[in-house]
Design an enzyme around this catalytic site. Sequence first.
Site, PDB file in Angstrom:
ATOM      1  N   CYS A  71      20.555  28.413  45.433  1.00 31.27           N
ATOM      2  CA  CYS A  71      20.581  29.112  44.145  1.00 31.27           C
ATOM      3  C   CYS A  71      21.812  28.640  43.389  1.00 31.27           C
ATOM      4  O   CYS A  71      22.940  28.770  43.887  1.00 31.27           O
ATOM      5  CB  CYS A  71      20.619  30.624  44.349  1.00 31.27           C
ATOM      6  SG  CYS A  71      20.835  31.549  42.816  1.00 31.27           S
ATOM      7  N   CYS A 218      19.086  31.159  35.811  1.00 28.67           N
ATOM      8  CA  CYS A 218      18.768  30.490  37.076  1.00 28.67           C
ATOM      9  C   CYS A 218      19.375  29.086  37.021  1.00 28.67           C
ATOM     10  O   CYS A 218      18.939  28.246  36.231  1.00 28.67           O
ATOM     11  CB  CYS A 218      17.259  30.414  37.275  1.00 28.67           C
ATOM     12  SG  CYS A 218      16.768  29.501  38.758  1.00 28.67           S
TER      13      CYS A 218
END
Length: 275
Positions: A71, A218
């Site tokens: 991530c 993101c």
Amino acid sequence: MDFYKMQGIGNDFVFIEDFNNEIQEECELAKKVCDRHFGIGADGLVIVRKSDLANAKMVIINADGSRASMCGNAIRCFGKYVYEHKIVKDLKFSVETGDGVKEIEIILEKDKVKYVRVYMGKPSYAGADIPLVNMENLIGKEITVDGKTYKMTTVLMGVPHTIIFQENEEYDVIADGSKLEKLPMFKEGSNINFVKIIDKTHIRVDTWERGAGATLACGTGCSASVVVAKKFGLVDNIEEIFVKAPGGELVIEVLGDDVHMKGPAEVVFQGKITI
């Protein structure tokens, strides 16, 4: 249990340390602490551990208890965390993730962490890497779902990301993203990114993340969106492209096949939670 709450342009995480590998049922723990009503509230749980391969190890689990290999926003927060907690001492260091070892650079301003720059690796369009079901790749293909047609490109950028450019049609992140995430062609699901080209050096990205839903940002999705925009010639072929997400801005650098991400990371609060 002591914890820190951190966010990277709105993508938020609960950080806990587990240097002796004492945490049991970590996926259940993630669901509990990430619950925004009965827990702390976050998009994911990040566990800080020792590594035999790098200077530190990042384990990330989504809010629904599913595991994520990587991530981008979490690893920027991770870089700030381990530097400020003196787990690492140098401004450049390595972090073990589920997507391999990532190189981190801390950028200071007046002795404070201003930005964290992360080497995100190389993208892959190969169906076996993403992974796709019985498909060599998914590049610029039109897929019709419930009577609506989407032109989709999927790339592995640490985790699978499907890019849909908003040209003549607007998309709803929640309604469209939740529908596309688990299409049968995606063996393990896919993050869905709706991308708007602002100009040749700026884009906007809205992301539906598998396991977390619609998020404010993101990092891997912003990186993947720039990679695909460059592939189709929608942005300039220069190193830095600026990406606006609902929670803030990132700078994505593409140097040949290598992708770097630069952006802020912040501590929101710290405390203790009973588990």
